[in-house]
Design a protein around this motif. Structure first.
Motif, PDB file in Angstrom:
ATOM      1  N   ALA A 172       0.827  -1.207   0.000  1.00 19.36           N
ATOM      2  CA  ALA A 172       0.000   0.000   0.000  1.00 19.36           C
ATOM      3  C   ALA A 172       0.861   1.257   0.000  1.00 19.36           C
ATOM      4  O   ALA A 172       0.538   2.251  -0.669  1.00 19.36           O
ATOM      5  N   VAL A 173       1.964   1.237   0.750  1.00 20.41           N
ATOM      6  CA  VAL A 173       2.897   2.364   0.747  1.00 20.41           C
ATOM      7  C   VAL A 173       3.433   2.591  -0.663  1.00 20.41           C
ATOM      8  O   VAL A 173       3.489   3.724  -1.155  1.00 20.41           O
ATOM      9  N   ASN A 174       3.823   1.524  -1.319  1.00 19.90           N
ATOM     10  CA  ASN A 174       4.316   1.647  -2.692  1.00 19.90           C
ATOM     11  C   ASN A 174       3.243   2.191  -3.630  1.00 19.90           C
ATOM     12  O   ASN A 174       3.513   3.040  -4.490  1.00 19.90           O
TER      13      ASN A 174
ATOM     14  N   PRO B  19       6.153  10.363  -1.264  1.00 15.47           N
ATOM     15  CA  PRO B  19       7.601  10.316  -1.043  1.00 15.47           C
ATOM     16  C   PRO B  19       7.969  10.351   0.435  1.00 15.47           C
ATOM     17  O   PRO B  19       7.281  10.966   1.255  1.00 15.47           O
ATOM     18  N   PHE B  20       9.053   9.681   0.781  1.00 12.42           N
ATOM     19  CA  PHE B  20       9.606   9.754   2.129  1.00 12.42           C
ATOM     20  C   PHE B  20      11.120   9.576   2.026  1.00 12.42           C
ATOM     21  O   PHE B  20      11.635   8.917   1.119  1.00 12.42           O
TER      22      PHE B  20
ATOM     23  N   LEU C  91      11.974  -0.835  -0.515  1.00 18.21           N
ATOM     24  CA  LEU C  91      11.562   0.565  -0.406  1.00 18.21           C
ATOM     25  C   LEU C  91      12.701   1.516  -0.761  1.00 18.21           C
ATOM     26  O   LEU C  91      12.462   2.676  -1.098  1.00 18.21           O
ATOM     27  N   GLY C  92      13.935   1.033  -0.626  1.00 15.70           N
ATOM     28  CA  GLY C  92      15.071   1.815  -1.079  1.00 15.70           C
ATOM     29  C   GLY C  92      15.377   3.054  -0.275  1.00 15.70           C
ATOM     30  O   GLY C  92      15.926   4.023  -0.814  1.00 15.70           O
ATOM     31  N   ARG C  93      15.038   3.045   1.012  1.00 16.94           N
ATOM     32  CA  ARG C  93      15.308   4.196   1.870  1.00 16.94           C
ATOM     33  C   ARG C  93      16.033   3.745   3.133  1.00 16.94           C
ATOM     34  O   ARG C  93      15.858   2.598   3.578  1.00 16.94           O
TER      35      ARG C  93
END
Length: 274
Positions: A48-50, A55-56, A84-86
């Motif tokens: 759901a975030v994707n 942006p975060f 998520l790459g963060r």
């Protein structure tokens, strides 16, 4: 390394955070907590975030990442958040093995930094875990670390992250497991007017209150939810959730909570505890 510096925001743009909390993962993907497969509900939250494409800049994981204290559960968490790459920053909850996390998380590509320096802001991650009991306590070394961080960065606004709630949430059975020396924390924060936010997990509920200019916020779990304002143990039927926060250069904080639709992950309503 206890301190890291990140570039985020810029100009009048805010620093953007994603908070996920209380994932309660198991070594096995099929592991269930009160009728919910926690890896499935967590993956649904991440999906759901994707899909939101909001942006975060970094992710805050505020404790109870594991339910079975296993290395494999922390490996599972790292594998699930990696797409998520963060950058991810974490702290232990009462269901975690804090010393184990500090040993293995860097091996899984997740920083064990306790202080994150950002433009105009800092994030301080504290350990409130007390071995083998559900309530929280800030040990003297944690209080000293917090004071050091606040004193050394007087021009930065501060977010303090911990697992346990400082203030009661109105559920009798749950509030007995809060931060037991919360008054010490409040007394320290009164000396630092740029402390803006205390962010926690633990209560599996959404709360937001202000005390002496500091906001105290808790967020829903990515799995089960506790029934608000309940005398005895109770589960809510609201969906798993997550929180976004925006930290502005002038010290303002804006935040939003999102949830999966009700009915997708329904816990065992007959449960009397966990």
């Amino acid at each position: 390394m206890d301190t890291v510096t990140l570039a985020a925001g810029g100009g009048d743009q805010p620093i953007r955070l994603l908070q996920i909390t209380d994932t309660h993962l198991f070594a096995e993907a099929e592991g269930q907590l009160l009728g919910i497969r926690t890896a499935e509900s967590f993956q649904a939250v991440l999906d759901a975030v994707n899909a939101q494409q909001q942006p975060f800049d970094l992710i805050l994981a505020t404790g109870d990442l594991s339910q079975d204290y296993s290395t494999a559960s922390y490996s599972r968490f790292a594998d699930m958040v990696r797409p998520l790459g963060r950058p991810v920053f974490w702290l232990p909850g009462n269901h975690d093995d804090g010393p184990l996390m500090r040993r293995v998380m860097p091996d899984f590509g997740i920083s064990d930094a306790r202080q994150v320096l950002l433009p105009n802001w800092q994030i301080i991650l504290l350990d409130t875990q007390v071995y083998s009991v559900p309530h929280g306590w800030l040990k003297p070394e944690q209080m000293s670390f917090l004071e050091q961080c606040l004193s050394s960065e007087p021009e930065r606004y501060s977010v303090i992250c911990l697992h346990h709630n400082t203030f009661p949430v109105g559920s009798t059975w749950l509030d007995q497991h809060d931060l037991k020396n919360g008054s010490d924390l409040l007394g320290l924060l009164e000396r630092f007017p740029r402390a803006r936010l205390v962010l926690c997990g633990h209560v599996h509920q959404e709360t937001d209150l202000e005390h002496n200019g500091v906001r105290f916020i808790s967020s829903p779990s990515t799995c089960i939810q506790f029934e608000p304002l309940s005398r005895d143990f109770g589960l809510d039927t609201k969906g798993p959730g997550w929180r976004y926060l925006q930290l502005y250069p002038d010290g303002r904080v804006e935040t939003q909570v999102y949830r999966l639709p009700d009915g997708h992950f329904v816990p065992d309503g007959a449960a009397t505890g966990y």
